[in-house]
Design an enzyme around this catalytic site. Structure first.
Site, PDB file in Angstrom:
ATOM      1  CD  GLU A 146       2.176  12.431  11.558  1.00  0.00           C
ATOM      2  OE1 GLU A 146       3.192  11.962  11.015  1.00  0.00           O
ATOM      3  OE2 GLU A 146       1.109  11.803  11.664  1.00  0.00           O
ATOM      4  CG  LEU A 178      10.815   4.864   8.964  1.00  0.00           C
ATOM      5  CD1 LEU A 178      11.088   6.272   9.502  1.00  0.00           C
ATOM      6  CD2 LEU A 178      12.107   4.217   8.486  1.00  0.00           C
ATOM      7  N   GLY A 237      -2.603   6.193   6.151  1.00  0.00           N
ATOM      8  CA  GLY A 237      -3.306   6.645   7.340  1.00  0.00           C
ATOM      9  C   GLY A 237      -3.577   5.512   8.308  1.00  0.00           C
ATOM     10  N   GLY A 282       2.868   3.623  11.969  1.00  0.00           N
ATOM     11  CA  GLY A 282       2.024   4.536  12.716  1.00  0.00           C
ATOM     12  C   GLY A 282       2.397   5.988  12.462  1.00  0.00           C
ATOM     13  CB  CYS A 329       5.509   9.425   9.176  1.00  0.00           C
ATOM     14  SG  CYS A 329       6.629   8.122   8.651  1.00  0.00           S
ATOM     15  CB  ILE A 342      -0.917   0.025   1.244  1.00  0.00           C
ATOM     16  CG1 ILE A 342      -1.521  -1.376   1.491  1.00  0.00           C
ATOM     17  CG2 ILE A 342      -1.987   1.074   1.081  1.00  0.00           C
ATOM     18  CD1 ILE A 342      -2.286  -1.949   0.327  1.00  0.00           C
ATOM     19  CB  VAL A 343       2.278   3.200  -2.601  1.00  0.00           C
ATOM     20  CG1 VAL A 343       3.205   4.388  -2.816  1.00  0.00           C
ATOM     21  CG2 VAL A 343       3.045   1.884  -2.799  1.00  0.00           C
ATOM     22  N   PRO A 344       1.420   5.469  -0.162  1.00  0.00           N
ATOM     23  CG  PRO A 344       2.807   6.694   1.294  1.00  0.00           C
ATOM     24  CD  PRO A 344       2.731   5.398   0.513  1.00  0.00           C
ATOM     25  CB  THR A 348       2.671  11.900   2.145  1.00  0.00           C
ATOM     26  OG1 THR A 348       2.718  10.552   2.601  1.00  0.00           O
ATOM     27  CG2 THR A 348       1.420  12.585   2.700  1.00  0.00           C
TER      28      THR A 348
END
Length: 592
Positions: A347, A426, A206, A224, A257, A121-123, A125
């Site tokens: 955040e 990470l 997310g 996270g 993140c 799963i690739v974001p 951001t």
């Protein structure tokens, strides 16, 4: 119109689900072929992919910014090159095929096996750099991969994966080794994660998506939130500390993140630190400006507003009506606490920092823990100090698994400016609800088999001498077991596959042992036969066999004889199948 929209959405969901199933099945077929490739073949595929995508780093960065509206082109170029070159150079020498490690003193040989098909799963951001990184580490581990892009970054992620897939195929990767979804919905992504052919999930996104990955029933590496605090202790190089934090916060406009989110500074040096931040382009907001920003930036769910994520500080200030000097790089919000009453303590994923002044390192330690607990447990923080004792105390006490010392958290956490494993995923460990605290690499996509040689004998029942027991170093281990020679504890492990050594017994002795075995199974040799080195004509005794296994049947086949059984004879399933197929069984009382 609403009915048509719902129908269209339903059709898209079905199309996405069908695509997920098709790609997972193709990847599973490819997986069986990938698993058989040699280390040289895998390395050639990985090298070809890295070489193909590296020249496209800038084009992919521009496409990502154009499509998502997040970040800075130059910084995304650096992230793309980090994945295609630095991650590649790190994984290049890794052994992922066959014997991957030998532990000589414990007599253990470790053998790598691919985990299986990866759902990645690739974001939005960090779209292109994360896609490059995940495809490289998956193929290095001999795992086929199916990528599910964030819907807001489908084009740039697809282009990144297409480049790598073409290069992999030319280098010998089986068809279906790299797949990607082009019709992306939440339902389709969930179908991919739950599909029976998927073995493991790499989830970056997310919290909702990460939780879905963990609830899919499959092993998953999830990430996270960050919310990294940065502590400046009084002994620090204050100019460098402010510069490092600003570099980290403004890198790609704060979308990583591990980007700095809060500054915690000792009161003794707070004024000088403030001057250093201003000289670096920071703007300290007043109470009214902070309230205006919080109203727009922080959603009711305590998440950053996507409309402001990854935007420059000047654009954010303009959006909420804050007048800032030209060249402002970051907005800083002085706060007195952490939590729901202080919205800007979350955040933020943009160039906005919260700012805290503390009495000393002990109070700073507690403040950093509060920040991490509000969204960032297990992730990342930094300490800027020349006091090794304080640095160690932060390492011992902070609930973060990457504590970057005198370096930007953004760069240090991923291994760009530190010796940590280079990675774009990470782990946050148990504190962050993750299975590992590591930076994810091909090692996490391997299962390890272990050959474990005996290094101490098992105690015989009743035969343990006083004071001895399991693991007694004074006991003497047998050197040959089951026909295979076991290495002496003082010898080295074999470098090649061990082969049983020939026993070297005579033909007469062997024939005698065969006769003894056959007699124990209900056969006997004729009394007039003396030369056991020749073919012995074995005849069955009149007594039905009590037990017949497959070896008994094969012995009878070789001797050309029948096997006498009755209703009390125990016949194993494999022996019955073979004996009945060869018509070898004779029921007691039947003519033979």
């Amino acid at each position: 119109m609403a009915v048509q929209d719902r129908a269209s959405a339903s059709n898209k969901d079905l199309e996405s689900i069908a695509q997920a199933r098709s790609l997972a099945a193709a990847a599973r077929t490819a997986q069986s072929l990938l698993a058989e490739l040699s280390q040289e073949q895998i390395d050639a595929i990985v090298t070809a992919m890295a070489d193909a995508v590296t020249p496209q780093a800038e084009a992919l960065a521009r496409l990502a910014v154009e499509e998502t509206g997040y970040g800075v082109v130059a910084d995304k170029v650096q992230k793309n090159l980090f994945s295609s070159r630095q991650v590649y150079e790190f994984i290049k020498p890794m052994k992922t095929v066959g014997v991957v490690n030998r532990i000589e003193d414990r007599k253990i040989i470790e053998i790598g096996e691919p985990f299986g098909v990866v759902a990645a799963i690739v974001p939005s951001t960090n779209p292109t750099s994360t896609a490059i990184y995940k495809v490289l580490i998956a193929l290095k581990a001999r795992c086929a991969i199916v990528v599910s892009p964030h819907p807001a970054a489908t084009r740039c992620i697809t282009r990144s994966v297409e480049i790598m897939s073409d290069a992999a195929r030319r280098a010998g990767a089986p068809a279906g080794s790299i797949g990607w979804m082009t019709t992306v919905t939440l339902e389709g992504t969930q179908e991919l994660m739950k599909h029976r052919d998927v073995a493991v999930i790499l989830a970056t996104g997310g919290m909702g998506l990460v939780r879905a990955a963990y609830s899919s029933g499959k092993p998953a590496y999830g990430v996270g939130p960050g919310n990294a605090p940065c502590y400046i202790e009084r002994s620090a190089d204050l100019k460098k500390a402010a510069s490092d934090i600003m570099i980290g916060k403004t890198f790609d406009n704060g979308v990583l993140c591990s980007s700095p989110n809060s500054v915690v500074v000792d009161q003794e040096v707070a004024e000088e630190v403030r001057r250093q931040f201003v000289s670096e382009g920071a703007y300290f907001m007043n109470a009214a400006e902070m309230a205006a920003l919080a109203k727009v930036l922080v959603t009711p769910q305590r998440l950053p507003n996507p409309a402001l994520v990854g935007k420059p500080a000047t654009a954010i200030a303009g959006r909420v009506g804050i007048r800032v000097p030209e060249g402002t790089r970051a907005l800083i919000a002085p706060l007195d606490g952490v939590g729901r009453d202080f919205p800007l303590s979350i955040e933020k994923l943009c160039p906005v920092l919260s700012y805290y002044v503390v009495k000393d390192w002990r109070e700073g330690c507690e403040r950093c823990i509060q920040i991490l607990r509000y969204g960032g447990m297990g992730h990342t923080m930094s300490i800027h100090s020349k006091n090794d004792d304080v640095i160690l105390q932060f390492g011992l006490k902070k609930p973060a698994f990457r504590i970057c010392v005198n370096t930007p958290t953004t760069h240090g956490s991923i291994g760009l400016t530190t010796g940590l494993d280079p990675a774009m995923t990470l782990g946050c460990g148990g504190w962050g609800g993750n299975i590992t605290s590591d930076n994810i690499s091909p090692r996490h996509l391997l299962n390890i088999k272990r050959l474990a040689y005996e290094v101490r004998p098992a105690a015989k029942p009743g035969g343990v001498r006083p004071g001895a027991g399991i693991g007694d170093p004074g006991s003497e281990a047998p050197r040959v077991q089951g026909g295979s020679r076991v290495p002496d504890p003082g010898s080295r492990l074999p470098r090649v596959a061990a082969r049983p050594e020939p026993a070297g017994i005579s033909a007469q002795t062997l024939a005698s042992r065969i006769d003894t075995f056959l007699e124990s199974r209900g056969y006997r040799a004729p009394a007039d036969k003396e030369d056991h080195s020749r073919n012995v004509q074995v005849v069955p005794v009149d007594k039905p066999a009590a037990f017949v296994c497959e070896d008994d049947v094969r012995a009878a086949m070789k001797a050309g004889r029948k096997v006498l059984i009755d209703e009390k004879t125990i016949v194993t399933p494999s022996a019955r199948d073979l004996g009945e197929a060869e018509k070898l069984f004779v029921q007691a009382g039947w003519p033979r």
